[in-house]
Design a protein around this motif. Structure first.
Motif, PDB file in Angstrom:
ATOM      1  N   ARG A   1     -10.393 118.048 -14.507  1.00  8.77           N
ATOM      2  CA  ARG A   1     -10.381 118.866 -15.728  1.00  8.77           C
ATOM      3  C   ARG A   1     -10.671 118.020 -16.963  1.00  8.77           C
ATOM      4  O   ARG A   1     -11.361 118.463 -17.880  1.00  8.77           O
ATOM      5  N   LEU A   2     -10.151 116.788 -16.968  1.00 15.73           N
ATOM      6  CA  LEU A   2     -10.368 115.913 -18.120  1.00 15.73           C
ATOM      7  C   LEU A   2     -11.837 115.538 -18.248  1.00 15.73           C
ATOM      8  O   LEU A   2     -12.416 115.591 -19.342  1.00 15.73           O
ATOM      9  N   MET A   3     -12.470 115.151 -17.139  1.00 14.77           N
ATOM     10  CA  MET A   3     -13.872 114.771 -17.189  1.00 14.77           C
ATOM     11  C   MET A   3     -14.770 115.971 -17.458  1.00 14.77           C
ATOM     12  O   MET A   3     -15.798 115.848 -18.135  1.00 14.77           O
ATOM     13  N   THR A   4     -14.394 117.136 -16.965  1.00 10.65           N
ATOM     14  CA  THR A   4     -15.158 118.351 -17.271  1.00 10.65           C
ATOM     15  C   THR A   4     -15.089 118.656 -18.754  1.00 10.65           C
ATOM     16  O   THR A   4     -16.092 119.039 -19.373  1.00 10.65           O
ATOM     17  N   PHE A   5     -13.902 118.453 -19.325  1.00 10.01           N
ATOM     18  CA  PHE A   5     -13.767 118.665 -20.768  1.00 10.01           C
ATOM     19  C   PHE A   5     -14.626 117.676 -21.537  1.00 10.01           C
ATOM     20  O   PHE A   5     -15.311 118.035 -22.494  1.00 10.01           O
ATOM     21  N   TRP A   6     -14.623 116.400 -21.113  1.00  7.64           N
ATOM     22  CA  TRP A   6     -15.348 115.357 -21.837  1.00  7.64           C
ATOM     23  C   TRP A   6     -16.861 115.512 -21.705  1.00  7.64           C
ATOM     24  O   TRP A   6     -17.600 115.287 -22.657  1.00  7.64           O
ATOM     25  N   ARG A   7     -17.324 115.895 -20.536  1.00  6.02           N
ATOM     26  CA  ARG A   7     -18.759 115.942 -20.275  1.00  6.02           C
ATOM     27  C   ARG A   7     -19.392 117.306 -20.550  1.00  6.02           C
ATOM     28  O   ARG A   7     -20.609 117.378 -20.753  1.00  6.02           O
ATOM     29  N   VAL A   8     -18.596 118.366 -20.540  1.00  7.89           N
ATOM     30  CA  VAL A   8     -19.165 119.706 -20.696  1.00  7.89           C
ATOM     31  C   VAL A   8     -18.615 120.407 -21.934  1.00  7.89           C
ATOM     32  O   VAL A   8     -19.364 120.798 -22.836  1.00  7.89           O
ATOM     33  N   THR A   9     -17.293 120.562 -22.001  1.00  2.73           N
ATOM     34  CA  THR A   9     -16.690 121.370 -23.063  1.00  2.73           C
ATOM     35  C   THR A   9     -16.889 120.746 -24.439  1.00  2.73           C
ATOM     36  O   THR A   9     -17.320 121.419 -25.377  1.00  2.73           O
ATOM     37  N   LEU A  10     -16.565 119.456 -24.564  1.00  2.00           N
ATOM     38  CA  LEU A  10     -16.646 118.813 -25.872  1.00  2.00           C
ATOM     39  C   LEU A  10     -18.063 118.781 -26.430  1.00  2.00           C
ATOM     40  O   LEU A  10     -18.274 119.138 -27.601  1.00  2.00           O
ATOM     41  N   PRO A  11     -19.084 118.371 -25.651  1.00  2.00           N
ATOM     42  CA  PRO A  11     -20.440 118.402 -26.216  1.00  2.00           C
ATOM     43  C   PRO A  11     -20.893 119.792 -26.629  1.00  2.00           C
ATOM     44  O   PRO A  11     -21.547 119.949 -27.666  1.00  2.00           O
ATOM     45  N   LEU A  12     -20.541 120.811 -25.851  1.00  4.32           N
ATOM     46  CA  LEU A  12     -20.940 122.170 -26.199  1.00  4.32           C
ATOM     47  C   LEU A  12     -20.163 122.701 -27.409  1.00  4.32           C
ATOM     48  O   LEU A  12     -20.639 123.608 -28.104  1.00  4.32           O
ATOM     49  N   ALA A  13     -18.972 122.140 -27.635  1.00  3.66           N
ATOM     50  CA  ALA A  13     -18.168 122.572 -28.777  1.00  3.66           C
ATOM     51  C   ALA A  13     -18.445 121.772 -30.036  1.00  3.66           C
ATOM     52  O   ALA A  13     -17.901 122.099 -31.108  1.00  3.66           O
TER      53      ALA A  13
END
Length: 290
Positions: free
Chosen positions: A198-210
């Motif tokens: 979940r942490l890496m998904t947030f760092w690689r997907v969620t944060l850049p898109l946000a």
């Protein structure tokens, strides 16, 4: 036949945007041009005819007091922006990903409640909360945590940061929430299906898109914060002036409009440069992440 039709559409579009453009030009551009013109004039307090000069900008660039106040304003604005965005992101993330869709409108409604009262009233409320006999000191004294009221929580930079961070929190939450809502949830599911935590998904997907929402939040908070006048005056007690307070003194108290205009123009230029640098670094970050 197609070209006349395009010309008619172009004329119709110009006639549609002309009124708001002229309105914006009159309301926004003319005052800015007036300030810019004043910044190149002599004081003229005892002179009928003002003359062109660069002394105002020379004073702004060399005076140590101006430099100190400008640096303080930039540092305070940066701290407020960082504190506001870092606290706003978890709130926006929680509303977007964990609150049920039918309850999101209620949460957004609750976030906008501070806007129901005047900004000045909210600043005075923080003065009551942080005051010598305020809510914080009374509560700590009543619980026996402290023997005497604290004197360092008001009339300092910390109190200014707290007040400004609270005042601009909704401005940071809303754009971040909008950006998070636009993220396709299937992308997050795909990341987890590929074995990402979940942490890496947030760092690689969620944060850049946000990041578009984060950038908007940073600019929305940073730009008005550096020019805030009320909070340093009320919460800082006038002891910790920021650049807006110095401009007010020059414009009104000393009636030195050229110097006040030079301070304002210099501040706008510095903020514009910092904003452009931030946008450039953000694009580099997104390019690297992609």
């Amino acid at each position: 036949m197609a070209k006349p039709a395009l010309d008619r559409e172009a004329r119709a579009g110009l006639s549609l945007i002309a009124p708001p453009f002229l309105y914006a030009l009159v309301i926004l551009a003319l005052p800015l041009l007036t300030i810019l013109a004043y910044s190149f004039l002599t004081d003229g307090y005892l002179e009928i005819i003002r003359e062109f000069t660069l002394e105002n900008y020379a004073f702004v660039a060399t005076d140590p007091v101006v430099r100190t106040v400008m640096i303080r304003s930039l540092v305070v604005a940066a701290i407020v922006t960082a504190a506001t965005v870092l606290t706003a992101f978890p709130v926006a993330y929680y509303i977007s990903f964990y609150v049920r869709p039918e309850r999101k409108a209620l949460w957004l409604f609750l976030i906008t409640i501070p806007f129901w009262t005047s900004y000045l009233i909210r600043v005075f409320l923080w003065k009551v909360i942080l005051g010598y006999n305020g809510v914080v000191n009374t509560s700590l004294t009543g619980l026996g945590i402290i023997d005497e009221p604290l004197t360092f929580i008001l009339y300092n930079v910390n109190s200014i940061v707290i007040t400004l961070a609270h005042a601009y929190a909704p401005f940071a939450i809303l754009p971040i929430f909008v950006a998070l809502e636009k993220i396709d949830r299937s992308l997050l599911e795909a990341g987890r299906d590929l074995g990402e935590s979940r942490l890496m998904t947030f760092w690689r997907v969620t944060l850049p898109l946000a990041m578009p929402g984060v950038v908007a939040a940073v600019l929305i908070v940073f730009i008005p914060t550096i020019g805030d006048y009320v909070t340093p005056e009320v919460i800082g007690g006038g002891r910790i002036p920021m650049i807006a307070n110095m401009i007010q003194v020059q414009m009104l108290a000393l009636d030195n409009r050229p110097l006040g205009s030079a301070l304002a123009v210099t501040t706008m230029a510095i903020v514009a440069v910092i904003s452009l640098v931030f946008l450039f670094l953000n694009r580099r970050f997104l390019r690297v992440r992609q």
